[in-house]
Scaffold this motif. Structure first.
Motif, PDB file in Angstrom:
ATOM      1  N   ASP A   4       0.829  -1.215   0.000  1.00  0.00           N
ATOM      2  CA  ASP A   4       0.000   0.000   0.000  1.00  0.00           C
ATOM      3  C   ASP A   4       0.859   1.258   0.000  1.00  0.00           C
ATOM      4  O   ASP A   4       0.511   2.274  -0.591  1.00  0.00           O
ATOM      5  CB  ASP A   4      -1.010   0.005   1.157  1.00  0.00           C
ATOM      6  CG  ASP A   4      -0.361  -0.218   2.503  1.00  0.00           C
ATOM      7  OD1 ASP A   4       0.826  -0.580   2.536  1.00  0.00           O
ATOM      8  OD2 ASP A   4      -1.049  -0.035   3.516  1.00  0.00           O
ATOM      9  N   ASP A   7       2.053   1.793  -3.509  1.00  0.00           N
ATOM     10  CA  ASP A   7       0.983   2.383  -4.318  1.00  0.00           C
ATOM     11  C   ASP A   7       0.879   3.880  -4.079  1.00  0.00           C
ATOM     12  O   ASP A   7       0.727   4.663  -5.010  1.00  0.00           O
ATOM     13  CB  ASP A   7      -0.369   1.728  -4.002  1.00  0.00           C
ATOM     14  CG  ASP A   7      -0.452   0.316  -4.581  1.00  0.00           C
ATOM     15  OD1 ASP A   7       0.427  -0.042  -5.389  1.00  0.00           O
ATOM     16  OD2 ASP A   7      -1.388  -0.406  -4.217  1.00  0.00           O
ATOM     17  N   LEU A   8       0.977   4.267  -2.817  1.00  0.00           N
ATOM     18  CA  LEU A   8       0.892   5.678  -2.464  1.00  0.00           C
ATOM     19  C   LEU A   8       2.047   6.442  -3.112  1.00  0.00           C
ATOM     20  O   LEU A   8       1.864   7.517  -3.673  1.00  0.00           O
ATOM     21  CB  LEU A   8       0.946   5.837  -0.937  1.00  0.00           C
ATOM     22  CG  LEU A   8       1.039   7.282  -0.430  1.00  0.00           C
ATOM     23  CD1 LEU A   8      -0.283   8.002  -0.620  1.00  0.00           C
ATOM     24  CD2 LEU A   8       1.440   7.298   1.043  1.00  0.00           C
ATOM     25  N   TYR A   9       3.239   5.853  -3.047  1.00  0.00           N
ATOM     26  CA  TYR A   9       4.418   6.494  -3.626  1.00  0.00           C
ATOM     27  C   TYR A   9       4.237   6.677  -5.132  1.00  0.00           C
ATOM     28  O   TYR A   9       4.549   7.724  -5.694  1.00  0.00           O
ATOM     29  CB  TYR A   9       5.665   5.640  -3.362  1.00  0.00           C
ATOM     30  CG  TYR A   9       6.188   5.744  -1.953  1.00  0.00           C
ATOM     31  CD1 TYR A   9       5.531   6.500  -0.985  1.00  0.00           C
ATOM     32  CD2 TYR A   9       7.367   5.106  -1.588  1.00  0.00           C
ATOM     33  CE1 TYR A   9       6.020   6.586   0.298  1.00  0.00           C
ATOM     34  CE2 TYR A   9       7.862   5.190  -0.297  1.00  0.00           C
ATOM     35  CZ  TYR A   9       7.185   5.930   0.641  1.00  0.00           C
ATOM     36  OH  TYR A   9       7.686   6.023   1.902  1.00  0.00           O
ATOM     37  N   GLN A  10       3.735   5.619  -5.789  1.00  0.00           N
ATOM     38  CA  GLN A  10       3.549   5.715  -7.238  1.00  0.00           C
ATOM     39  C   GLN A  10       2.528   6.786  -7.587  1.00  0.00           C
ATOM     40  O   GLN A  10       2.680   7.513  -8.556  1.00  0.00           O
ATOM     41  CB  GLN A  10       3.130   4.353  -7.795  1.00  0.00           C
ATOM     42  CG  GLN A  10       4.327   3.424  -7.851  1.00  0.00           C
ATOM     43  CD  GLN A  10       4.025   2.092  -8.492  1.00  0.00           C
ATOM     44  OE1 GLN A  10       2.873   1.776  -8.740  1.00  0.00           O
ATOM     45  NE2 GLN A  10       5.046   1.316  -8.745  1.00  0.00           N
ATOM     46  N   GLU A  11       1.519   6.874  -6.736  1.00  0.00           N
ATOM     47  CA  GLU A  11       0.482   7.891  -6.918  1.00  0.00           C
ATOM     48  C   GLU A  11       1.093   9.295  -6.914  1.00  0.00           C
ATOM     49  O   GLU A  11       0.787  10.125  -7.765  1.00  0.00           O
ATOM     50  CB  GLU A  11      -0.530   7.757  -5.767  1.00  0.00           C
ATOM     51  CG  GLU A  11      -1.783   8.560  -5.939  1.00  0.00           C
ATOM     52  CD  GLU A  11      -2.809   7.823  -6.792  1.00  0.00           C
ATOM     53  OE1 GLU A  11      -3.859   8.400  -6.986  1.00  0.00           O
ATOM     54  OE2 GLU A  11      -2.539   6.699  -7.257  1.00  0.00           O
ATOM     55  N   VAL A  12       1.980   9.549  -5.954  1.00  0.00           N
ATOM     56  CA  VAL A  12       2.625  10.865  -5.837  1.00  0.00           C
ATOM     57  C   VAL A  12       3.504  11.135  -7.055  1.00  0.00           C
ATOM     58  O   VAL A  12       3.497  12.230  -7.610  1.00  0.00           O
ATOM     59  CB  VAL A  12       3.456  10.967  -4.527  1.00  0.00           C
ATOM     60  CG1 VAL A  12       4.218  12.283  -4.475  1.00  0.00           C
ATOM     61  CG2 VAL A  12       2.547  10.828  -3.315  1.00  0.00           C
ATOM     62  N   PHE A  14       3.187   9.832 -10.100  1.00  0.00           N
ATOM     63  CA  PHE A  14       2.307  10.072 -11.260  1.00  0.00           C
ATOM     64  C   PHE A  14       1.737  11.487 -11.213  1.00  0.00           C
ATOM     65  O   PHE A  14       1.657  12.170 -12.227  1.00  0.00           O
ATOM     66  CB  PHE A  14       1.155   9.055 -11.297  1.00  0.00           C
ATOM     67  CG  PHE A  14       1.591   7.672 -11.682  1.00  0.00           C
ATOM     68  CD1 PHE A  14       2.619   7.467 -12.587  1.00  0.00           C
ATOM     69  CD2 PHE A  14       0.964   6.557 -11.142  1.00  0.00           C
ATOM     70  CE1 PHE A  14       3.033   6.183 -12.944  1.00  0.00           C
ATOM     71  CE2 PHE A  14       1.364   5.266 -11.496  1.00  0.00           C
ATOM     72  CZ  PHE A  14       2.397   5.086 -12.389  1.00  0.00           C
ATOM     73  N   ASP A  15       1.330  11.898 -10.021  1.00  0.00           N
ATOM     74  CA  ASP A  15       0.737  13.222  -9.864  1.00  0.00           C
ATOM     75  C   ASP A  15       1.730  14.325 -10.242  1.00  0.00           C
ATOM     76  O   ASP A  15       1.398  15.241 -10.994  1.00  0.00           O
ATOM     77  CB  ASP A  15       0.262  13.400  -8.411  1.00  0.00           C
ATOM     78  CG  ASP A  15      -0.250  14.800  -8.151  1.00  0.00           C
ATOM     79  OD1 ASP A  15      -1.047  15.300  -8.972  1.00  0.00           O
ATOM     80  OD2 ASP A  15       0.159  15.406  -7.146  1.00  0.00           O
TER      81      ASP A  15
END
Ligand code: ZN
Length: 150
Positions: A4, A7-12, A14-15
């Motif tokens: 998880d 996932d959070l890191y990848q989200e940041v 991508f953002d």
């Protein structure tokens, strides 16, 4: 790394890649350095505004992969309001984190930059993540107008 968290890191990442912060040419800059990572083709131009040893503004232009864009975007956010010494210390911590020399990530010291810790598992991507910081280092030392990671 927990799934998880990853996932959070990848989200940041991508953002910041989709919506890079401080992505513009700066007027009346004090320092401008171009950084190039030939391994991946990442190119950035970093602009800084300085007040004595305080970094009052940072922005960039360029094009590169998601990692390099997210890294320089995060960096320009984080170094604003920091002294040159604080920025250099952060570069050292970041470098140790991304090259895996320091097994234990000091989350307090790196803050949001922890999202890039994952590159340590991909040696080919380390230079994508550190390009921004090598360019910042050259800008602060005011020695060169362009740097290459190779
Ligand atoms: Zn890259």
């Amino acid at each position: 790394m927990f799934e998880d968290l990853r996932d959070l890191y990848q989200e940041v990442i991508f953002d910041h890649n989709r919506n890079p912060r401080n992505f513009h040419v700066m007027e009346n800059y004090d320092r401008m350095v171009e950084g190039f990572n030939p391994l991946c083709g990442d190119r950035i131009t970093l602009f800084l505004k300085l007040d004595d040893d305080l970094i009052t503004d940072a922005s960039f232009q360029g094009s590169g992969c998601a990692i390099s864009t997210a890294s320089v975007s995060l960096m320009t956010e984080i170094v604003k309001g920091k002294t040159e010494a604080e920025a250099e210390a952060l570069f050292k911590t970041f470098h140790e984190m991304t090259t895996g020399k320091d097994e234990n990530i000091n989350f307090e010291a790196v803050g949001k930059l922890a999202v890039l810790a994952g590159v340590r598992e991909y040696p080919a991507r380390v230079k994508c993540a550190t390009l921004a910081w090598h360019t910042l280092d050259a800008a602060l030392k005011n020695e060169q107008q362009s740097i290459s990671t190779e």
